[in-house]
Scaffold this motif. Structure first.
Motif, PDB file in Angstrom:
ATOM      1  N   PRO A  39       0.822  -1.210   0.000  1.00 43.33           N
ATOM      2  CA  PRO A  39       0.000   0.000   0.000  1.00 43.33           C
ATOM      3  C   PRO A  39       0.854   1.258   0.000  1.00 43.33           C
ATOM      4  O   PRO A  39       1.930   1.301   0.600  1.00 43.33           O
ATOM      5  N   THR A  40       0.374   2.280  -0.704  1.00 44.99           N
ATOM      6  CA  THR A  40       0.939   3.621  -0.595  1.00 44.99           C
ATOM      7  C   THR A  40      -0.227   4.585  -0.451  1.00 44.99           C
ATOM      8  O   THR A  40      -1.388   4.178  -0.488  1.00 44.99           O
ATOM      9  N   GLU A  41       0.068   5.853  -0.321  1.00 50.61           N
ATOM     10  CA  GLU A  41      -1.007   6.830  -0.231  1.00 50.61           C
ATOM     11  C   GLU A  41      -1.730   7.015  -1.562  1.00 50.61           C
ATOM     12  O   GLU A  41      -2.857   7.526  -1.599  1.00 50.61           O
ATOM     13  N   THR A  42      -1.113   6.582  -2.677  1.00 51.99           N
ATOM     14  CA  THR A  42      -1.715   6.763  -4.007  1.00 51.99           C
ATOM     15  C   THR A  42      -2.514   5.533  -4.394  1.00 51.99           C
ATOM     16  O   THR A  42      -3.741   5.513  -4.308  1.00 51.99           O
ATOM     17  N   VAL A  43      -1.828   4.475  -4.855  1.00 51.81           N
ATOM     18  CA  VAL A  43      -2.449   3.176  -5.140  1.00 51.81           C
ATOM     19  C   VAL A  43      -1.504   2.091  -4.622  1.00 51.81           C
ATOM     20  O   VAL A  43      -0.386   2.381  -4.208  1.00 51.81           O
ATOM     21  N   ILE A  72       8.728   3.524 -11.721  1.00 51.41           N
ATOM     22  CA  ILE A  72       9.090   4.478 -10.672  1.00 51.41           C
ATOM     23  C   ILE A  72       9.882   3.749  -9.596  1.00 51.41           C
ATOM     24  O   ILE A  72       9.526   2.641  -9.186  1.00 51.41           O
ATOM     25  N   VAL A  73      10.962   4.370  -9.153  1.00 52.45           N
ATOM     26  CA  VAL A  73      11.763   3.843  -8.058  1.00 52.45           C
ATOM     27  C   VAL A  73      11.418   4.638  -6.798  1.00 52.45           C
ATOM     28  O   VAL A  73      11.481   5.869  -6.788  1.00 52.45           O
ATOM     29  N   HIS A  74      11.054   3.906  -5.741  1.00 54.34           N
ATOM     30  CA  HIS A  74      10.642   4.526  -4.488  1.00 54.34           C
ATOM     31  C   HIS A  74      11.792   4.488  -3.502  1.00 54.34           C
ATOM     32  O   HIS A  74      12.452   3.451  -3.324  1.00 54.34           O
ATOM     33  N   VAL A  75      12.037   5.618  -2.863  1.00 54.69           N
ATOM     34  CA  VAL A  75      13.173   5.787  -1.959  1.00 54.69           C
ATOM     35  C   VAL A  75      12.685   6.181  -0.570  1.00 54.69           C
ATOM     36  O   VAL A  75      11.509   6.528  -0.386  1.00 54.69           O
ATOM     37  N   VAL A 134       4.700   2.507   4.499  1.00 54.72           N
ATOM     38  CA  VAL A 134       5.460   1.262   4.599  1.00 54.72           C
ATOM     39  C   VAL A 134       6.420   1.044   3.432  1.00 54.72           C
ATOM     40  O   VAL A 134       7.476   0.429   3.610  1.00 54.72           O
ATOM     41  N   LEU A 135       6.115   1.541   2.245  1.00 51.39           N
ATOM     42  CA  LEU A 135       7.020   1.320   1.118  1.00 51.39           C
ATOM     43  C   LEU A 135       8.350   2.039   1.348  1.00 51.39           C
ATOM     44  O   LEU A 135       9.422   1.500   1.035  1.00 51.39           O
ATOM     45  N   ALA A 136       8.306   3.243   1.897  1.00 53.29           N
ATOM     46  CA  ALA A 136       9.548   3.942   2.237  1.00 53.29           C
ATOM     47  C   ALA A 136      10.286   3.211   3.358  1.00 53.29           C
ATOM     48  O   ALA A 136      11.524   3.130   3.357  1.00 53.29           O
TER      49      ALA A 136
END
Length: 337
Positions: A39-43, A72-75, A134-136
Motif C-alpha cells: 500500500p501507498t497513499e496513491t495506489v 518508478i523507483v521509491h526511496v 510502509v514502502l519507504a
C-alpha cells in the motif's frame, strides 16, 4: 495516512498480511528477489528490489507490462534519491516541498547508479518518489530503491485495496501487505524540470496549482516519446465500455455519478462524491469503477467531473480508461504504472 484494513485473507491463492504483522516477511521477500503488493497513499504498488534485474523482470512478467515503459523507483529519503539521480536546484526544491508524498521526479540517472537497466527502460533518466508509509520503510530496510508500478495486470484499473491486488494478481505476487484503502486514490503526479520550469508528464496527487506555487509550468511537450509511466493512451481500463461527460444513462449501463444530482438510472449507480468533493471522488474512483465493471452492466456512464484541483487527474484517468476500454474490445490494451 492510509485507513486501517477492514478484512484479511480473502483469497486462498494470495498471502495477505497487515503491514505490521507482515513487515519482516515482506523485507525478506524483497531481499530474496520476490514480489510484494504494497500500500501507498496513491495506489497499491507491485514492489521489487530495483537493483535486482531478475526481480524487476518479474514485475514486467506479472503485469504483462511492455518493456519500453519505465518504472518508478521509491526511496526512503532525498539522500537515497541523490545516490541514484542528479538533482537540479528546482527538482531538489520540489522534493523538499512535497516528499514524502504523491510527486515523482524524472531526473538524469547517475552513471554509478546500481539500478537494473530494465527499471529505466533504457532511458538516461529515472523516475523517483519518496512515498508515505510502509514502502519507504521497506526501502530503508533494503538499503536501496524499490521499483513499484501499480499492482495490477497491464492496462487494467489500478488497485486501491489489498483485495483488488489479490483478485487480479493472485499467485503472481508472493505477499500482499494490507494497509487499508489508499488515501489519495490516484497515482502520483510525474514532473520533469527544465530551464527553471516544471513540465507535468502525468497529472496526479499533487495539483498544478500546488506546483505553480513553487515555479511556473512549462508548455506541455508533444514529442510522443515515453519518458515516464502513465503516458500511454490506453490505461486504467474496465472490461466494459466507459464514456465520460454523460448527461443520460443508456439502457443496460451503470452510472458513475458525481455531485448531489445523479442521473436517472435503472441500473447500478455509484456516486464518486455526493457533495461534489473532487478529493473524495479521487479516493473512490478506481474502487467504484471496479465495482461497476463487475456488476454485469453493458457499459459505464460517468457524469462530468470538474477539472479543478485533483479533478484534472480524475479526468485524465477517465479519458485513458475510455480509450482503453474501447481498445480492450479490440484486444490492444496498454499499461500504466
Amino acid at each position: 495516512m492510509l485507513h486501517r484494513p477492514a478484512s484479511r485473507y480473502v483469497k486462498a491463492m494470495t498471502n495477505i498480511m497487515t503491514t505490521g504483522d507482515g513487515f519482516e516477511q515482506a523485507a525478506r521477500i524483497l531481499r530474496e528477489g520476490g514480489l510484494l503488493g504494497v500500500p501507498t497513499e496513491t495506489v497499491y504498488g507491485l514492489a521489487a528490489d530495483a537493483c535486482n534485474a531478475t526481480a524487476v523482470a518479474k514485475i514486467y512478467a506479472a503485469k504483462g507490462r511492455p518493456d519500453f515503459n519505465p518504472l518508478i523507483v521509491h526511496v526512503d529519503s532525498l539522500k537515497m534519491a541523490e545516490e541514484l539521480a542528479v538533482f537540479d536546484p528546482l527538482s531538489r526544491r520540489l522534493a523538499e516541498e512535497f516528499w514524502p508524498g504523491p510527486l515523482t521526479l524524472v531526473l538524469p540517472l547517475r552513471g554509478d547508479a546500481a539500478l537494473a537497466p530494465s527499471v529505466t527502460a533504457g532511458l538516461g533518466t529515472v523516475a523517483l518518489r519518496q512515498p508515505i508509509g510502509v514502502l519507504a520503510e521497506l526501502a530503508s530496510s533494503l538499503g536501496t530503491g524499490i521499483a513499484a508500478p501499480s499492482a495490477n495486470s497491464s492496462g487494467r484499473i489500478s488497485p486501491t485495496t489489498a483485495q483488488h491486488v489479490a483478485d487480479d494478481l493472485e499467485d503472481r505476487v508472493d505477499l500482499v501487505l494490507d494497509g487499508g484503502t489508499c488515501a489519495v486514490g490516484v497515482e502520483s503526479t510525474i514532473v520533469k524540470c527544465t530551464n527553471g520550469k516544471i513540465n507535468i508528464l502525468r497529472t496526479g496527487g499533487i495539483t498544478a496549482d500546488q506546483l505553480t506555487e513553487i515555479a511556473p509550468l512549462a508548455e506541455p511537450e508533444k514529442s510522443g516519446k515515453i519518458e515516464a509511466p502513465g503516458q500511454l493512451l490506453a490505461h486504467y481500463a474496465p472490461d466494459v465500455p466507459l464514456r465520460m461527460n454523460a448527461h443520460e444513462v443508456d439502457e443496460g449501463e451503470g452510472q458513475l455519478a458525481f455531485g448531489p444530482a445523479p442521473l436517472h438510472s435503472a441500473g447500478p449507480s455509484l456516486n464518486l462524491s455526493p457533495t461534489g468533493d473532487v478529493a473524495e471522488a479521487a479516493r473512490n474512483l478506481f474502487a467504484m469503477m471496479k465495482t461497476l465493471d463487475s456488476a454485469g452492466v453493458a457499459g459505464i456512464a460517468v457524469q462530468p467531473v470538474p477539472e479543478n484541483g485533483i479533478g484534472a487527474a480524475i479526468n485524465d484517468r477517465l479519458r485513458r480508461a475510455a480509450h482503453g476500454s474501447q481498445s480492450s474490445s479490440n484486444q490492444s490494451g496498454e499499461d500504466h504504472g
